[in-house]
Design a protein around this motif. Structure first.
Motif, mmCIF file in Angstrom:
data_model
loop_
_atom_site.group_PDB
_atom_site.id
_atom_site.type_symbol
_atom_site.label_atom_id
_atom_site.label_comp_id
_atom_site.label_asym_id
_atom_site.label_seq_id
_atom_site.Cartn_x
_atom_site.Cartn_y
_atom_site.Cartn_z
ATOM 1 N N LYS A 154 14.985 17.235 -11.851
ATOM 2 C CA LYS A 154 13.996 17.896 -11.000
ATOM 3 C C LYS A 154 12.786 18.294 -11.833
ATOM 4 O O LYS A 154 12.918 18.804 -12.935
ATOM 5 N N LEU A 155 11.598 18.079 -11.260
ATOM 6 C CA LEU A 155 10.371 18.362 -11.988
ATOM 7 C C LEU A 155 9.537 19.437 -11.315
ATOM 8 O O LEU A 155 8.392 19.657 -11.682
ATOM 9 N N HIS A 186 8.366 17.976 -4.299
ATOM 10 C CA HIS A 186 9.508 18.351 -5.141
ATOM 11 C C HIS A 186 10.005 17.096 -5.855
ATOM 12 O O HIS A 186 11.033 16.526 -5.487
ATOM 13 N N PRO A 187 9.292 16.664 -6.879
ATOM 14 C CA PRO A 187 9.626 15.393 -7.532
ATOM 15 C C PRO A 187 10.894 15.474 -8.370
ATOM 16 O O PRO A 187 11.290 16.533 -8.848
ATOM 17 N N HIS A 188 11.527 14.337 -8.533
ATOM 18 C CA HIS A 188 12.678 14.241 -9.430
ATOM 19 C C HIS A 188 12.717 12.818 -9.975
ATOM 20 O O HIS A 188 12.124 11.887 -9.412
ATOM 21 N N ILE A 189 13.426 12.646 -11.097
ATOM 22 C CA ILE A 189 13.520 11.339 -11.740
ATOM 23 C C ILE A 189 14.906 10.741 -11.561
ATOM 24 O O ILE A 189 15.049 9.578 -11.202
ATOM 25 N N GLY A 190 15.939 11.529 -11.815
ATOM 26 C CA GLY A 190 17.300 11.019 -11.675
ATOM 27 C C GLY A 190 17.944 10.766 -13.015
ATOM 28 O O GLY A 190 17.320 10.275 -13.959
ATOM 29 N N VAL A 506 10.075 20.763 -16.711
ATOM 30 C CA VAL A 506 8.617 20.870 -16.791
ATOM 31 C C VAL A 506 8.186 22.162 -17.477
ATOM 32 O O VAL A 506 7.301 22.150 -18.343
ATOM 33 N N SER A 507 8.792 23.286 -17.110
ATOM 34 C CA SER A 507 8.391 24.548 -17.743
ATOM 35 C C SER A 507 8.723 24.534 -19.230
ATOM 36 O O SER A 507 7.967 25.068 -20.057
#
Length: 526
Positions: A154-155, A186-190, A506-507
């Motif tokens: 999650k990003l 609510h982006p995510h990469i996996g 991200v943080s």
């Protein structure tokens, strides 16, 4: 010509590329077979508040001109092979982004990682799942990419003040992430795609002349006249640098103990502890999307976010969902033998039949009077004791204690358990044997409230799997608000989740960048 449109679409219109293009062309008053044009989404969010799910989309149309790039890719990193070095302890998001930022600023990073590279790490993860063997240096928390590599990816972050969120996203895209992360709210990469991305981040560091040392554990510090000049590895090797960015993640207990033994100021910190709760993804979809059968071919697996204030013996504490993983898996996240910890992760498609989320209770230091003898390590010792108890209750392997949700609420043993995504397996247990009263009672109250907020959520077709205890660091390594430097030990820059200053990929990445900037500003000659 370029035009921008704000649209509210059905899922089919938003997620089917051809239908989406036709919708935009019609909105622009153009023919459906218009050739010299292109459309794309630049922002997208799902609105599931009404009976019919809508997707809010901001779109761009380019007519008689090529589309502009979404962003300017970063230029090739300069060589820092012969530059002054800084030391970065930990190769998670904070450490990797600190290294890249140091390179941009003309400084050589030496990244020290106790675990293995991301590919070699896979074998140790398999050993935890199949053989219940925990390698204390290579596991779901330790190794290249840190805990974030084997997570949902999650990003989303609320930490806008910490740095430039868009910049972090663009660096990730430049290293292989899909451009969709620049679009979704609510982006995510996996977890299936993160290892390749992490490898490319490391390659950028190495190509620019930085160093990444795997299987290298920091066991001591080189302190001279109250300045941190370097670190000592498990082999006795001393590695010197202009300063040290400490980005070890929230589970490096040996580093916390080392800091304490060296009389380096650290502080006990509130955190949260509870369980993972697992439902079928189809049930969560039915609740969130108001569908009778399934969510259909267009909508992504739905998620949820829940919070409830509770009272217990006159003290108010929050109970909240944490790191919700739609279409995901529960994994064993212990970092030492003799403990049991669970966490969640999702592949990029989020196509597992299970939905899981941490469900945790805020733990304040006043809740732990019997642990105050441990000083700044009080919360850490409490956390470790609960994890040991979970290991014992589960049978002293990585089999996790579990209990059906309604059975837990009603203080009833579960005669059977449900299918699960947790590979090591489950043991039917009374979660009150694992969780202290002040946590268990609050969870019972909150579950009833959540059942009112999400009709169908409170069910015996869900189960609690314990324990979820690594929500954040139980220790804070303090730093000055302006300089980011430790207030007493010069040249030490506490960073990321492990120091208590971030909470996610991200943080942590943004915090890593800022720590690199502050160290270089203070100690690298212009």
């Amino acid at each position: 010509m370029k035009k921008t449109f704000t649209l509210q679409l059905s899922p089919k219109e938003a997620y089917d590329p051809e239908i989406f293009k036709q919708v935009v062309l019609k909105k622009a008053g153009l023919k459906s077979d218009e050739k010299d044009c292109s459309v794309r989404q630049i922002k997208r969010s799902i609105d599931a508040r009404g009976r019919n799910v809508k997707v809010n989309v901001e779109a761009e149309l380019f007519f008689h001109e090529p589309p502009t790039p979404r962003f300017d890719p970063p230029t090739k990193y300069q060589s820092v092979k012969n530059s002054d070095p800084i030391i970065i302890v930990g190769a998670g998001p904070a450490g990797l982004f600190a290294a890249l930022r140091a390179i941009e600023l003309g400084v050589k990073p030496i990244v020290i990682e106790r675990g293995k590279d991301v590919q070699s790490r896979r074998r140790d993860l398999a050993a935890i799942n199949k053989d219940h063997f925990v390698n204390p240096d290579s596991n779901y928390c330790f190794g290249e990419g840190g805990a974030g590599t084997y997570s949902d990816g999650k990003l989303y972050t609320r930490s806008k003040k910490r740095g430039d969120v868009r910049r972090i996203m663009e660096i990730l895209v430049a290293h292989g992430a899909t451009e969709e992360i620049l679009v979704d709210a609510h982006p995510h990469i996996g977890t299936n795609k993160l290892p390749v991305l992490v490898t490319k981040l490391r390659e950028s560091i190495l190509d620019a002349g930085g160093e990444v040392l795997f299987d290298t554990r920091v066991e001591d510090f080189v302190i001279e006249e109250n300045e941190l000049k370097g670190v000592v590895t498990q082999d006795g090797e001393k590695i010197h640098g202009l300063g040290v960015i400490l980005a070890t993640g929230h589970s490096a207990r040996d580093i916390f103990e080392l800091l304490h033994a060296k009389n380096v100021l650290i502080e006990a910190k509130p955190f949260a502890l509870g369980v993972r709760i697992e439902h079928s993804q189809n049930l969560i979809d039915q609740i969130q999307y108001h569908c009778e059968v399934d969510r259909g071919p267009y909508l992504p697996a739905s998620s949820y976010s829940l919070v409830q204030q509770t009272q217990f013996k006159g003290k108010q504490r929050g109970v909240f969902s944490f790191c919700m993983c739609p279409g995901g898996f529960i994994v064993p996240a212990a970092t030492s033998p003799g403990e049991l910890v669970v966490n969640g992760m999702s592949p990029s498609r989020r196509d597992s039949k299970f939905a899981n989320s941490g469900m945790v209770v805020a733990v304040e230091l006043e809740d732990l009077p019997q642990y105050q003898k441990y000083g700044p390590l009080a919360a850490m010792h409490f956390q470790a004791e609960i994890e040991k108890k979970a290991w014992e209750v589960g049978g002293k392997t990585q089999v996790a204690p579990a209990q059906r949700m309604m059975d837990f609420v009603n203080r009833k043993s579960s005669s059977t358990l449900l299918d699960t995504s947790y590979q090591p397996g489950l043991a039917s247990s009374n979660m009150d044997e694992v969780l202290p009263d002040f946590i268990a009672e609050r969870m019972r109250f909150a579950f009833k409230a959540f059942g009112q907020k999400m009709k169908g959520y409170l069910t015996n077709e869900a189960q609690l799997i314990g324990v979820e205890s690594r929500t954040s660091s139980p220790v804070r390594v303090p730093r000055d608000r302006e300089s980011f430097e430790h207030p007493e030990l010069k040249r030490l820059y506490p960073c990321g989740e492990g120091a208590g200053y971030a909470g996610g990929i991200v943080s942590a990445a943004m915090d890593g960048e800022r720590c690199a900037e502050k160290l270089i500003e203070a100690y690298v000659k212009a």
